[in-house]
Design a protein around this motif. Structure first.
Motif, PDB file in Angstrom:
ATOM      1  N   UNK A   1      17.116  68.944  61.667  1.00 50.41           N
ATOM      2  CA  UNK A   1      17.578  68.426  62.793  1.00 50.41           C
ATOM      3  C   UNK A   1      16.773  67.345  63.311  1.00 50.41           C
ATOM      4  N   UNK A   2      15.387  67.686  63.436  1.00 49.62           N
ATOM      5  CA  UNK A   2      14.308  66.543  63.873  1.00 49.62           C
ATOM      6  C   UNK A   2      14.746  65.293  63.106  1.00 49.62           C
ATOM      7  N   UNK A   3      14.600  65.268  61.611  1.00 47.07           N
ATOM      8  CA  UNK A   3      14.707  64.230  60.885  1.00 47.07           C
ATOM      9  C   UNK A   3      15.949  63.447  61.101  1.00 47.07           C
ATOM     10  N   UNK A   4      17.155  64.260  61.501  1.00 49.55           N
ATOM     11  CA  UNK A   4      18.456  63.757  61.666  1.00 49.55           C
ATOM     12  C   UNK A   4      18.303  62.718  62.776  1.00 49.55           C
TER      13      UNK A   4
ATOM     14  N   UNK B   1      14.166  60.789  72.943  1.00 54.92           N
ATOM     15  CA  UNK B   1      12.588  60.668  73.068  1.00 54.92           C
ATOM     16  C   UNK B   1      11.892  60.767  71.611  1.00 54.92           C
ATOM     17  N   UNK B   2      10.535  60.303  71.571  1.00 51.80           N
ATOM     18  CA  UNK B   2      10.041  60.657  70.348  1.00 51.80           C
ATOM     19  C   UNK B   2       9.129  61.685  70.732  1.00 51.80           C
ATOM     20  N   UNK B   3       9.577  62.988  70.579  1.00 50.57           N
ATOM     21  CA  UNK B   3       8.641  64.171  71.225  1.00 50.57           C
ATOM     22  C   UNK B   3       7.330  64.149  70.183  1.00 50.57           C
ATOM     23  N   UNK B   4       6.478  64.951  70.558  1.00 50.81           N
ATOM     24  CA  UNK B   4       5.487  65.178  69.953  1.00 50.81           C
ATOM     25  C   UNK B   4       5.743  65.792  68.873  1.00 50.81           C
ATOM     26  N   UNK B   5       6.723  66.789  68.519  1.00 51.66           N
ATOM     27  CA  UNK B   5       6.860  66.955  67.179  1.00 51.66           C
ATOM     28  C   UNK B   5       7.741  66.331  66.215  1.00 51.66           C
ATOM     29  N   UNK B   6       8.402  65.495  66.851  1.00 52.74           N
ATOM     30  CA  UNK B   6       9.203  64.333  66.128  1.00 52.74           C
ATOM     31  C   UNK B   6       7.797  63.339  65.390  1.00 52.74           C
ATOM     32  N   UNK B   7       7.164  62.933  66.356  1.00 52.37           N
ATOM     33  CA  UNK B   7       5.954  62.212  65.951  1.00 52.37           C
ATOM     34  C   UNK B   7       4.969  62.900  64.588  1.00 52.37           C
ATOM     35  N   UNK B   8       4.776  64.165  64.767  1.00 50.34           N
ATOM     36  CA  UNK B   8       4.283  64.911  63.697  1.00 50.34           C
ATOM     37  C   UNK B   8       4.843  64.916  62.550  1.00 50.34           C
ATOM     38  N   UNK B   9       6.329  64.969  62.627  1.00 50.72           N
ATOM     39  CA  UNK B   9       6.985  65.068  61.425  1.00 50.72           C
ATOM     40  C   UNK B   9       7.069  63.764  60.634  1.00 50.72           C
TER      41      UNK B   9
ATOM     42  N   UNK C   1       8.304  59.645  46.371  1.00 51.64           N
ATOM     43  CA  UNK C   1       9.586  60.358  46.397  1.00 51.64           C
ATOM     44  C   UNK C   1      10.011  60.730  47.820  1.00 51.64           C
ATOM     45  N   UNK C   2      11.446  60.482  48.046  1.00 50.53           N
ATOM     46  CA  UNK C   2      11.805  60.937  49.298  1.00 50.53           C
ATOM     47  C   UNK C   2      11.458  62.403  49.671  1.00 50.53           C
ATOM     48  N   UNK C   3      11.176  62.577  50.683  1.00 51.76           N
ATOM     49  CA  UNK C   3      10.535  63.692  51.206  1.00 51.76           C
ATOM     50  C   UNK C   3      11.743  64.635  51.943  1.00 51.76           C
ATOM     51  N   UNK C   4      11.815  65.817  51.432  1.00 51.01           N
ATOM     52  CA  UNK C   4      12.761  67.010  51.957  1.00 51.01           C
ATOM     53  C   UNK C   4      12.201  67.729  52.986  1.00 51.01           C
ATOM     54  N   UNK C   5      13.337  68.296  53.713  1.00 52.44           N
ATOM     55  CA  UNK C   5      12.855  69.177  54.745  1.00 52.44           C
ATOM     56  C   UNK C   5      11.826  70.182  54.392  1.00 52.44           C
TER      57      UNK C   5
ATOM     58  N   UNK D   1       3.193  71.641  56.436  1.00 52.04           N
ATOM     59  CA  UNK D   1       2.607  71.723  57.767  1.00 52.04           C
ATOM     60  C   UNK D   1       3.497  72.807  58.489  1.00 52.04           C
ATOM     61  N   UNK D   2       2.828  73.326  59.385  1.00 55.63           N
ATOM     62  CA  UNK D   2       3.447  74.432  60.448  1.00 55.63           C
ATOM     63  C   UNK D   2       4.146  73.803  61.259  1.00 55.63           C
ATOM     64  N   UNK D   3       5.502  73.150  61.176  1.00 57.11           N
ATOM     65  CA  UNK D   3       6.146  72.317  62.213  1.00 57.11           C
ATOM     66  C   UNK D   3       7.399  73.011  62.549  1.00 57.11           C
ATOM     67  N   UNK D   4       7.839  74.248  61.798  1.00 54.80           N
ATOM     68  CA  UNK D   4       8.985  74.942  61.920  1.00 54.80           C
ATOM     69  C   UNK D   4       9.828  75.056  60.798  1.00 54.80           C
ATOM     70  N   UNK D   5      11.012  75.820  60.787  1.00 55.59           N
ATOM     71  CA  UNK D   5      11.627  75.913  59.697  1.00 55.59           C
ATOM     72  C   UNK D   5      12.427  74.869  59.078  1.00 55.59           C
TER      73      UNK D   5
END
Lengths: 347, 347
Positions: A44-47, A2-10, A23-27, A34-38
């Motif tokens: 993991x989400x990007x993956x 699923x495209x969860x809320x957080x995934x969308x934000x990321x 430039x490619x964006x790293x985690x 953005x305060x979206x986690x560590x």
DNA sequence: GATTAGCACTCAAACGAGTAGAGTGCTAAC
DNA sequence: GTTAGCACTCTACTCGTTTGAGTGCTAATC
């Protein structure tokens, strides 16, 4: 998945950052800004997002880059319309109306403004005149062997050609012929005029007829075609040199070679849909455009004339900004050239 | 030190090879391809030529490159005129006259042909119209609030502007005003017309006068200026990508940015001398042109209209070829547009 | 005295090894 | 489900080495 809320934000964060920096964006970057986690979470989400086709990976140890699918999602759902501020609007209008008093110069000016604001390559197409009707035909002597053939259309478009005559013509003959041509053609649309059997319709004296057949007719057709023809204005070509995407000389070269084939470009633009149309990367039929995005919008003048304007640039472009500007410009063009209606005082 | 026969031959060889290859030329190369002595001899001579300022050295262990002084000597003395073969001439004429029936399209076409043949960036300037005289002025109604203002000059140039009126005008008023304007202005050169005190000279009824002052006058001036204005046509811009000189993206960029400032270019071209003019590198006033050469030639139409065309490229260019083509083109333009005289049947 | 062969020397360009840094993926702990 | 930690990967950069084209100079030759 699923495209969860957080995934969308990321995803949105990656797109926003990548549009800015190229430039490619790293985690870590996302985690910091953005305060979206560590970083690990983001990773993991990007993956996951990569698995779903929204992100890609130039190579194993680099950050993420949005895919065309991501841009499409962004344009369709994520992007919020960027309202232009009053100052921006005023600045545009100001630039737009600088000594402009015919439609074509306004269109040209629009391409200029558009390229300035977006820092991309902009183009504008003067309106197609298929529905425009002939009003006048005039023949004005220049000297014994040349006359000006002049057509005026209902929309105020004027086209003229200097015609060389095989034999000198009297002013009378010219007047008669012009009157006769006007009688036959006025009220016809340009396309109709082109398909009419011209010779048949003329009823004039022998001299006029002969002049028409021998000298005027070919120029008449050419002038009609000239009136029908749309003009393509382009501006901001050198803007692409500022883009990292075109640091490679081969890329820059092929971009310029493509953009220089004006007839092709015109063709492609005309065949695009009405309203605002955004095509991203390989959505463009053309292989040459496979890493570009194109945004076009349609303007209408007086309900009859229709033209297009837009920009072309790398898939990484400020879709929201470009869309707003393009929309504002087309609105203004339509407003500025309400024909026949008494016009709303200048600016 | 003297420019002996052999030194001249070596110099010429270096220039010829360098124009072909864009690589510094070593003594061995010259020795192999021309029988002018052993590499060592050539080296000594080259060293002398360098001392005299005709050759330079990118770095100690590289071959020689011609200096601007060398190109100047070559252009003035060494270069032999390259006569175009009949086939070449035919090919040019053929390309040149493709559906062309007004001066400006011929000029545009000339720029195209020139860029094709030379593989450089070509430009052509439509003729300056200062000496051209007004013949007609016409006002043609489009609708209640707009009329076409149309000027025709002696040379057959036609310019028109659609004028928005503040108040509707009767056809009579328009006719009277047009007649009156024609009476006052016909026979005047465009520049004279611009400086005349317009209002003073009109003698018409109140309505016509008011329309003139309020609506027509500004457009009239603008249209005059439009007629006076020369058009700059450019072609072959992307040709520079094929030149090793412009492999560097920065160079390519600044070239394009320069070439895009059309007003500047026009200015510079106009101020160049008559006939064929060749400026090499820093002979061009402009810093931006300091590693370019520019070749221009002048064409005359009917003894009155004068325009220019030419190419711009790296100092390493085929001066002989470009000169011949440019000359042939200007001759042909002059011939093709002998106005007033009964024209010599085509080609 | 002019020409040429020979040789030491120079420099750019190409190549390759080594390193730093950004970033990932995975595992295990929280 | 989230996160810290760590091994691993890959690019970009640096630096030393090599190669080859070409010069400049000297001494021999014509």
């Amino acid at each position: 998945m699923d495209l969860t809320e957080r995934k969308l934000k990321i995803l949105q964060a990656v797109i926003a950052d990548f549009i800015k920096t190229a430039e490619p964006i790293g985690s870590r970057t996302i985690s910091k800004n953005y305060s979206l986690g560590s970083p690990a979470t983001i990773r993991n989400e990007m993956s996951d997002l990569e698995e779903m086709g929204y992100l890609t990976h130039p190579h194993t140890s680099s950050g993420r880059v949005p895919s065309e699918k991501a841009y499409r999602l962004y344009v369709n759902e994520l992007m919020k319309k960027r309202e232009l501020s009053q100052e921006e609007k005023d600045a545009i209008a100001n630039e737009l109306y600088q000594n402009v008093n015919e439609l074509d110069s306004l269109i040209e000016r629009a391409a200029h403004v558009l390229s300035e604001i977006t820092s991309l390559t902009a183009f504008a197409l003067s309106p197609g005149k298929e529905q425009d009707k002939l009003r006048y035909i005039n023949l004005l002597p220049v000297d014994d062997y040349s006359v000006v053939l002049m057509l005026v259309s209902d929309s105020g478009k004027v086209s003229n050609t200097v015609v060389r005559l095989k034999a000198p013509a009297s002013e009378d003959t010219l007047r008669i012929l012009a009157k006769n041509m006007t009688y036959n053609y006025s009220g016809k649309t340009l396309s109709e005029a082109l398909t009419m059997d011209i010779i048949q319709n003329l009823k004039a004296d022998a001299e006029a007829m002969s002049m028409f057949e021998n000298s005027i007719a070919p120029s008449f057709i050419k002038t009609l075609e000239d009136m029908l023809n749309v003009n393509l204005y382009m501006d901001g070509l050198t803007n692409i040199f500022a883009l990292p995407e075109y640091n490679d000389i081969q890329k820059a070269r092929s971009f310029f070679e493509m953009i220089n084939r004006k007839a092709d470009i015109t063709q492609k633009l005309i065949s695009r849909g009405d309203g605002i149309e955004i095509t991203i990367g390989r959505e463009n039929q053309d292989a040459e455009l496979s890493d570009c995005s194109v945004i076009t919008a349609t303007y209408h003048v007086d309900g009859r004339l229709v033209g297009k304007l837009g920009v072309i640039g790398p898939t990484r472009m400020k879709y929201d900004e470009v869309t707003s500007v393009v929309e504002y410009l087309t609105d203004n063009i339509s407003k500025a050239f309400m024909l026949t209606e008494g016009d709303d005082d200048d600016r």
